[in-house]
Design a protein around this motif. Structure first.
Motif, short mmCIF file in Angstrom:
data_model
loop_
_atom_site.label_atom_id
_atom_site.label_comp_id
_atom_site.label_asym_id
_atom_site.label_seq_id
_atom_site.Cartn_x
_atom_site.Cartn_y
_atom_site.Cartn_z
N TYR A 105 -2.76 -11.72 35.45
CA TYR A 105 -1.44 -11.24 35.06
C TYR A 105 -1.25 -11.26 33.55
N GLU A 106 -2.36 -11.37 32.85
CA GLU A 106 -2.36 -11.14 31.42
C GLU A 106 -2.61 -9.65 31.14
N ASN B 223 -2.47 -7.27 33.99
CA ASN B 223 -1.84 -6.48 35.04
C ASN B 223 -0.48 -7.06 35.41
N GLU B 224 0.46 -6.17 35.68
CA GLU B 224 1.77 -6.62 36.14
C GLU B 224 1.68 -7.17 37.56
N VAL B 225 2.62 -8.03 37.90
CA VAL B 225 2.66 -8.58 39.26
C VAL B 225 3.13 -7.47 40.20
N LYS C 286 5.71 -10.31 44.87
CA LYS C 286 6.86 -11.11 44.42
C LYS C 286 7.52 -11.90 45.55
N LYS D 103 0.94 -12.79 30.38
CA LYS D 103 2.16 -12.30 29.72
C LYS D 103 3.08 -11.54 30.67
N TYR D 104 2.55 -11.03 31.79
CA TYR D 104 3.39 -10.32 32.75
C TYR D 104 4.07 -11.27 33.74
N PHE D 105 3.81 -12.55 33.56
CA PHE D 105 4.48 -13.58 34.38
C PHE D 105 5.50 -14.25 33.48
N THR D 106 6.73 -13.77 33.50
CA THR D 106 7.78 -14.33 32.64
C THR D 106 8.64 -15.31 33.44
N ASP E 95 11.82 -13.60 35.11
CA ASP E 95 11.51 -12.83 36.33
C ASP E 95 11.12 -13.75 37.47
#
Length: 283
Positions: A134-135, A137-139, A144, A179-182, A185
């Motif tokens: 998830y650095e 690719n988006e989740v 989710k 980075k796509y794991f905020t 969110d």
């Protein structure tokens, strides 16, 4: 004292009193003791399980495809005895179905993780690793709800509040879980999407989470030694208590016998009583 007794009857009564004094714990008392021990152990294990973790720490594998078995092999090559995490959440990239939770040996035994450099968080944190990178690719949207349900179920089981949900990067110098794991969110998913998890996936996750010791998991050798030592000291305490009680009752019984017999030897008392009464008729 009843003078109408023979030597044999006198000794029978004396031995009976001695037996009672030496054996204060009857069968029904032992059963109560066993029941009390069982209750104490159950409460202790329940407390231990509920208090075992005070936070949940989220990781990612930084790979497109992985599962518990592959992570375990990799970590064993690095010198660990098992995967570094407590649970692995599948992204469906292997034969492990999407959303399935795999409990590692560390979770089944409720032992420490080896997933971060900070010893405190290894000891007290529950480490959940999500398969995927998830650095880069988006989740995915379908991931989710299954992530949310797994985290919420773990929170419910161990009593962990939202402010104790951490990312690996919160407790160490790393970008994990990407980075796509905020955090914003992630908390939104947990608070609003857990109920959207498919029923079959939710059921599997609940079963995996319930695999901790009180629900059928295995107890480690270290935990067995600790519990065994605790039981031993508890049992020794009871043995000491009943030994003191036995000595006290035996001393009391002997004092009463001496008083009743005029402080004479029991055999002489028996002979004297028999001689005095002849054939045993009342004097």
């Amino acid at each position: 004292m009843d003078r109408n007794i023979s030597i044999g009857e006198f000794h029978r009564r004396l031995l009976e009193e001695k037996s009672k004094a030496c054996c204060p714990v009857k069968k029904y008392k032992l059963l109560w003791l066993i029941a009390a021990l069982a209750v104490i152990i159950a409460f202790a294990m329940t407390w231990f399980q509920e208090a075992r973790f005070n936070s949940i720490i989220i990781h990612h594998t930084a790979s497109k495809t992985d599962n518990y078995a592959s992570i375990k092999r990799y970590h064993k090559k690095k010198g660990l005895r098992d995967a570094a995490y407590h649970l692995v959440l599948s992204n469906g990239s292997t034969d492990i179905p999407l959303g399935n939770l795999e409990p590692t040996g560390r979770y089944l035994a409720l032992t420490h993780a080896m997933a971060v450099r900070d010893v405190k968080y290894n000891l007290t944190g529950l480490h959940l690793c999500i398969v995927g990178n998830y650095e880069t690719n988006e989740v995915p949207g379908y991931m989710k709800p299954v992530i949310a349900h797994a985290v919420r179920a773990l929170q419910n089981k161990f009593g962990i509040p939202d402010d104790r949900l951490f990312f690996h990067r919160d407790v160490g110098k790393t970008k994990c879980p990407g980075k796509y794991f905020t955090k914003k969110d992630f908390l939104y998913w947990v608070r609003t999407m857990a109920d959207q998890c498919p029923a079959s996936i939710a059921a599997q996750q609940n079963e995996a989470i319930a695999a901790a010791p009180l629900s059928g998991g295995m107890v480690t050798i270290q935990q067995g030694i600790v519990m065994g030592a605790a039981l031993l000291f508890f049992a020794l305490g009871w043995i000491a208590f009943f030994h003191i009680l036995s000595v006290f009752r035996q001393s009391t019984a002997l004092k009463e016998s001496k008083s009743a017999a005029g402080h004479c030897h029991p055999l002489l008392v028996g002979i004297t009583l028999t001689s005095f009464n002849g054939t045993g008729a009342k004097g």
